[in-house]
Design a protein around this motif. Structure first.
Motif, mmCIF file in Angstrom:
data_model
loop_
_atom_site.group_PDB
_atom_site.id
_atom_site.type_symbol
_atom_site.label_atom_id
_atom_site.label_comp_id
_atom_site.label_asym_id
_atom_site.label_seq_id
_atom_site.Cartn_x
_atom_site.Cartn_y
_atom_site.Cartn_z
ATOM 1 N N ARG A 310 35.606 7.416 27.555
ATOM 2 C CA ARG A 310 34.541 7.242 26.565
ATOM 3 C C ARG A 310 34.507 8.368 25.545
ATOM 4 N NH1 ARG A 310 29.085 4.571 27.277
ATOM 5 N NH2 ARG A 310 29.875 3.610 25.374
ATOM 6 N N ALA A 311 35.046 9.527 25.905
ATOM 7 C CA ALA A 311 34.908 10.645 24.966
ATOM 8 C C ALA A 311 35.965 11.700 25.239
ATOM 9 C CB ALA A 311 33.521 11.264 25.107
ATOM 10 N N VAL A 312 36.198 12.507 24.222
ATOM 11 C CA VAL A 312 37.039 13.702 24.342
ATOM 12 C C VAL A 312 36.107 14.889 24.117
ATOM 13 C CG1 VAL A 312 38.954 14.985 23.313
ATOM 14 C CG2 VAL A 312 39.062 12.485 23.454
ATOM 15 N N THR A 313 36.066 15.790 25.073
ATOM 16 C CA THR A 313 35.180 16.952 24.909
ATOM 17 C C THR A 313 36.011 18.226 25.010
ATOM 18 O OG1 THR A 313 34.737 17.086 27.272
ATOM 19 C CG2 THR A 313 33.203 15.771 25.951
ATOM 20 N N SER A 314 35.481 19.301 24.482
ATOM 21 C CA SER A 314 36.219 20.561 24.605
ATOM 22 C C SER A 314 35.251 21.721 24.757
ATOM 23 C CB SER A 314 37.114 20.770 23.387
ATOM 24 O OG SER A 314 36.345 20.754 22.210
ATOM 25 N N ARG A 315 35.756 22.766 25.358
ATOM 26 C CA ARG A 315 34.955 23.981 25.552
ATOM 27 C C ARG A 315 35.817 25.187 25.262
ATOM 28 N NH1 ARG A 315 33.355 24.009 31.594
ATOM 29 N NH2 ARG A 315 35.489 23.292 31.654
ATOM 30 N N LYS A 316 35.180 26.213 24.720
ATOM 31 C CA LYS A 316 35.885 27.491 24.566
ATOM 32 C C LYS A 316 35.244 28.478 25.547
ATOM 33 C CE LYS A 316 37.153 26.328 19.901
ATOM 34 N NZ LYS A 316 36.804 26.351 18.495
ATOM 35 N N GLN A 317 35.630 29.732 25.449
ATOM 36 C CA GLN A 317 35.036 30.773 26.296
ATOM 37 C C GLN A 317 35.214 30.529 27.794
ATOM 38 O OE1 GLN A 317 31.136 30.955 23.847
ATOM 39 N NE2 GLN A 317 31.143 32.786 25.105
ATOM 40 N N LEU A 318 36.395 30.053 28.183
ATOM 41 C CA LEU A 318 36.676 29.971 29.617
ATOM 42 C C LEU A 318 37.501 31.184 30.025
ATOM 43 C CD1 LEU A 318 37.762 26.233 30.122
ATOM 44 C CD2 LEU A 318 35.487 27.224 30.286
ATOM 45 N N ALA A 319 37.282 31.664 31.218
ATOM 46 C CA ALA A 319 38.168 32.676 31.805
ATOM 47 C C ALA A 319 39.099 31.922 32.757
ATOM 48 C CB ALA A 319 37.355 33.707 32.559
ATOM 49 N N PHE A 320 40.388 32.212 32.670
ATOM 50 C CA PHE A 320 41.392 31.433 33.414
ATOM 51 C C PHE A 320 42.129 32.356 34.387
ATOM 52 C CE2 PHE A 320 45.788 29.300 32.924
ATOM 53 C CZ PHE A 320 45.568 28.494 34.026
ATOM 54 N N PHE A 321 41.982 32.064 35.671
ATOM 55 C CA PHE A 321 42.575 32.896 36.723
ATOM 56 C C PHE A 321 43.788 32.191 37.335
ATOM 57 C CE2 PHE A 321 39.038 35.874 37.409
ATOM 58 C CZ PHE A 321 38.009 35.203 36.760
ATOM 59 N N THR A 322 44.866 32.930 37.518
ATOM 60 C CA THR A 322 45.990 32.436 38.319
ATOM 61 C C THR A 322 46.131 33.412 39.487
ATOM 62 O OG1 THR A 322 47.063 31.552 36.378
ATOM 63 C CG2 THR A 322 48.450 31.832 38.314
ATOM 64 N N MET A 323 46.066 32.890 40.714
ATOM 65 C CA MET A 323 46.067 33.758 41.890
ATOM 66 C C MET A 323 47.230 33.373 42.801
ATOM 67 S SD MET A 323 41.978 33.437 42.037
ATOM 68 C CE MET A 323 42.152 31.810 41.355
ATOM 69 N N ARG A 324 48.152 34.320 42.947
ATOM 70 C CA ARG A 324 49.343 34.046 43.757
ATOM 71 C C ARG A 324 49.224 34.757 45.092
ATOM 72 N NH1 ARG A 324 52.857 31.642 40.346
ATOM 73 N NH2 ARG A 324 52.267 32.024 38.187
ATOM 74 N N ARG A 325 49.534 34.007 46.138
ATOM 75 C CA ARG A 325 49.514 34.602 47.467
ATOM 76 C C ARG A 325 50.896 35.157 47.782
ATOM 77 N NH1 ARG A 325 50.829 32.879 52.567
ATOM 78 N NH2 ARG A 325 51.563 30.897 51.764
ATOM 79 N N ASP A 326 50.952 36.349 48.291
ATOM 80 C CA ASP A 326 52.203 36.927 48.752
ATOM 81 C C ASP A 326 52.686 36.079 49.929
ATOM 82 O OD1 ASP A 326 54.029 38.471 50.266
ATOM 83 O OD2 ASP A 326 53.336 40.259 49.204
ATOM 84 N N PRO A 327 53.963 35.563 49.896
ATOM 85 C CA PRO A 327 54.420 34.663 50.958
ATOM 86 C C PRO A 327 54.335 35.286 52.347
ATOM 87 C CG PRO A 327 56.145 35.053 49.295
ATOM 88 C CD PRO A 327 54.951 35.820 48.869
ATOM 89 N N THR A 328 54.313 36.614 52.433
ATOM 90 C CA THR A 328 54.251 37.231 53.757
ATOM 91 C C THR A 328 52.808 37.298 54.282
ATOM 92 O OG1 THR A 328 54.031 39.406 52.766
ATOM 93 C CG2 THR A 328 56.276 38.669 53.288
ATOM 94 N N TRP A 329 51.819 36.982 53.416
ATOM 95 C CA TRP A 329 50.432 37.077 53.865
ATOM 96 C C TRP A 329 50.029 35.850 54.660
ATOM 97 C CZ3 TRP A 329 47.653 39.206 48.844
ATOM 98 C CH2 TRP A 329 48.014 40.552 48.685
ATOM 99 N N GLN A 330 48.990 36.037 55.418
ATOM 100 C CA GLN A 330 48.421 34.972 56.239
ATOM 101 C C GLN A 330 48.104 33.749 55.365
ATOM 102 O OE1 GLN A 330 47.366 32.780 58.608
ATOM 103 N NE2 GLN A 330 46.910 34.595 59.843
ATOM 104 N N PRO A 331 48.747 32.599 55.639
ATOM 105 C CA PRO A 331 48.501 31.438 54.777
ATOM 106 C C PRO A 331 47.145 30.770 55.012
ATOM 107 C CG PRO A 331 50.048 30.860 56.517
ATOM 108 C CD PRO A 331 49.712 32.315 56.698
ATOM 109 N N VAL A 332 46.618 30.929 56.236
ATOM 110 C CA VAL A 332 45.379 30.198 56.563
ATOM 111 C C VAL A 332 44.197 30.833 55.829
ATOM 112 C CG1 VAL A 332 43.798 29.565 58.433
ATOM 113 C CG2 VAL A 332 46.283 29.537 58.805
ATOM 114 N N GLY A 333 43.421 30.000 55.189
ATOM 115 C CA GLY A 333 42.175 30.495 54.581
ATOM 116 C C GLY A 333 42.340 31.133 53.222
ATOM 117 N N PHE A 334 43.488 30.925 52.563
ATOM 118 C CA PHE A 334 43.702 31.527 51.236
ATOM 119 C C PHE A 334 42.629 31.043 50.251
ATOM 120 C CE2 PHE A 334 46.568 31.422 47.242
ATOM 121 C CZ PHE A 334 46.129 32.678 46.837
ATOM 122 N N LEU A 335 42.411 29.718 50.217
ATOM 123 C CA LEU A 335 41.435 29.162 49.285
ATOM 124 C C LEU A 335 40.031 29.705 49.599
ATOM 125 C CD1 LEU A 335 40.829 27.191 46.989
ATOM 126 C CD2 LEU A 335 40.630 25.363 48.678
#
Ligand code: ADP
Ligand code: ASP
Ligand code: MG
Length: 477
Positions: A310-335
């Motif tokens: 129904r529509a195209v909307t847009s927003r500015k002023q977002l902060a964008f995070f990219t978070m990488r887990r070190d493969p040697t770290w505990q995988p459970v519970g990263f999120l």
């Protein structure tokens, strides 16, 4: 349900309270409603530009000269409006003087608490309504100026970092018959402020920037209004921001759910929190223009049952995070580790996309009342669980509608429009109501226009009912 007399809540935004001509529209709305036997409750914003100027004052309060200059500008804006309405130019001088004392005190103390910030920002709406009520009364309209802090009470926010409680509060909106009776008995019409409320301790709190729409929605629900009208500088909710996308077209009827998604994803004409209260109370919401009061507008109500974009909307002023887990770290519970940190620092995650080793997320900084250094503290804390990178000031562009996921393969033209763009992340809403692309802020207006053209065509707007694009998935017309 109908009541006798009916009660209508009408909110007038910044540009709609900024000039004598707009106040004459407000007077017309009041007179018409009163003549129809209704009690209008008028909710006003600060004069256009004033809330920004107050934010500027807060940012520069340590500089006494800059503060004085800005206060004189504010005085001049209100003097021009008051005199244009034939009123004394010094009508709000006492409030400007009070602002000066508060800022002087903050400078002397070396501290400006969120509580004081809220009180200072509240002055905008208090000044516009002081002028408006004085003029409407002089025009012979029986209107009672009412302090919104006596009408709306903020809910206590557990676990919230300090600022949000004062600067972006939410209020209860359960129906209150006694309040309704009180307003109906006080005068033929009520005039009050948007944006402000009080907390249970009696402090002034704010509902977040743009929050006057939500004030009006809370009041409509509390008072059992027959309708809520949002009077602004456009004659309805459009298929894109009409100021950025020239081919945007007005939508005549929109469901609560669609409107809520559009508002959350950038249709600034509605504050994101204003749909919930009227939806719950079943009150229709009209968007109307003070520049063209006889235009039909848009009505937002129960689901009108259309699938597709129904529509195209847009927003500015977002902060964008990219978070990488070190493969040697505990995988459970990263999120969980990552989201807990956003919560602890008072940030609400806006969009999120995850894979086993990488999480991408955005925060809407326009809606986050917290200072920029809170982002730095969040980043430092994230570093304890991952390798984070942060890009400030990115943007998003969204296709908003209903039942979109089944239609993804058919979004071809829209995807082509995005081909050349540097898309940082793609998400589809779990509610199946949007597909959102995180893009560079300097590209977003052009992308919105291209997407709108790809989806709705570039030509003249068809009549509304066919403006809903039916994607070619099985069963679609
Ligand atoms: P007010 O001061 O009356 O609250 P706002 O500036 O908050 O007004 O909201 C009105 C503005 O919202 C319009 O001028 C328009 O540029 C913008 N806008 C963004 N998206 C949309 C949309 N989809 N439909 C209509 N207006 C939109
Ligand atoms: N005056 C406030 C602002 O500009 C609230 C509003 O207008 O909705 O954010
Ligand atoms: Mg607004």
């Amino acid at each position: 349900m109908s009541h006798d007399p009916t009660l209508v809540v009408a909110k007038f935004g910044g540009t709609s309270v900024a000039t004598p001509a707009r106040w004459r529209v407000i007077a017309d709305v009041l007179r018409t409603r009163i003549a129809q036997g209704a009690h209008p409750v008028i909710v006003c914003s600060a004069v256009s530009g004033v809330s920004n100027a107050l934010e500027g004052l807060l940012a520069e309060h340590t500089d006494a000269d800059a503060t004085r200059d800005r206060l004189e500008d504010l005085r001049a804006v209100h003097r021009t409006l008051a005199e244009g309405l034939g009123l004394p130019g010094d009508l709000v001088d006492a409030q400007i003087d009070e602002l000066e004392s508060s800022l002087d005190a903050a400078r002397a103390l070396g501290e400006l608490s969120p509580r004081t910030r809220a009180r200072i920002m509240a002055a905008g709406e208090l000044m516009s309504t002081r002028i408006g009520a004085t003029w409407l009364t002089a025009e012979g309209i029986d209107v009672a100026w009412t302090d919104a802090r006596d009408l709306l009470t903020a809910e206590a926010l557990e676990d919230a970092p300090d600022g949000r409680h004062w600067l972006s509060a939410t209020c209860g909106f359960e129906r209150d018959e006694a309040l309704r009776t009180q307003l109906l008995g006080a005068a033929s019409a009520t005039l009050t402020q948007g944006f402000i409320a009080h907390n249970p301790q009696g402090d002034t709190v704010l509902l977040g920037r743009g929050g006057s729409d939500t004030s009006a929605a809370y009041l409509a629900a509390r008072l059992g209004a027959d309708r809520l009208e949002i009077w602004t500088d456009v004659d309805g909710l459009y298929s894109a921001n009409p100021r950025a996308v020239p081919t945007a077209r007005r939508l005549r009827r929109v469901s609560y759910a669609e409107a809520a998604n559009m508002a959350a994803l950038g249709a600034k004409v509605l504050h994101p929190r204003c749909i919930g209260p009227v939806r719950q109370a079943g009150i229709p919401l009209w968007i109307k223009s003070t520049q063209d009061p006889s235009a039909t507008g848009t009505v937002i109500g129960v689901d009108h049952g259309e699938d597709g974009i129904r529509a195209v909307t847009s927003r500015k002023q977002l902060a964008f995070f990219t978070m990488r887990r070190d493969p040697t770290w505990q995988p459970v519970g990263f999120l969980a580790d990552v989201t807990a940190r956003f919560k602890a620092h008072g940030f609400s995650i806006d969009l999120i996309s995850t894979s086993s080793g990488v999480i991408q997320a955005t925060v809407d900084m326009a809606a986050a009342p917290l200072a920029d250094d809170a982002l730095d503290r969040l980043m430092a804390d994230l570093e304890t669980v991952c390798t984070p990178t942060l890009r400030r000031d990115v943007a998003s562009v969204s296709l908003v509608g209903r039942n979109l996921r089944g239609s993804l393969p058919d979004l071809g033209p829209a995807m082509e429009a995005l081909e050349a763009a540097r898309v940082g992340m793609v998400t589809t809403g779990a509610n199946d109501a949007h597909v959102t692309f995180v893009v560079r802020a300097d590209e977003v207006d052009e992308l919105a226009t291209m997407l709108h053209g790809a989806v709705f065509g570039r030509g003249a707007a068809p009549a509304l009912s066919s403006a809903v694009v039916r994607l070619a998935h099985p069963g679609a017309a």
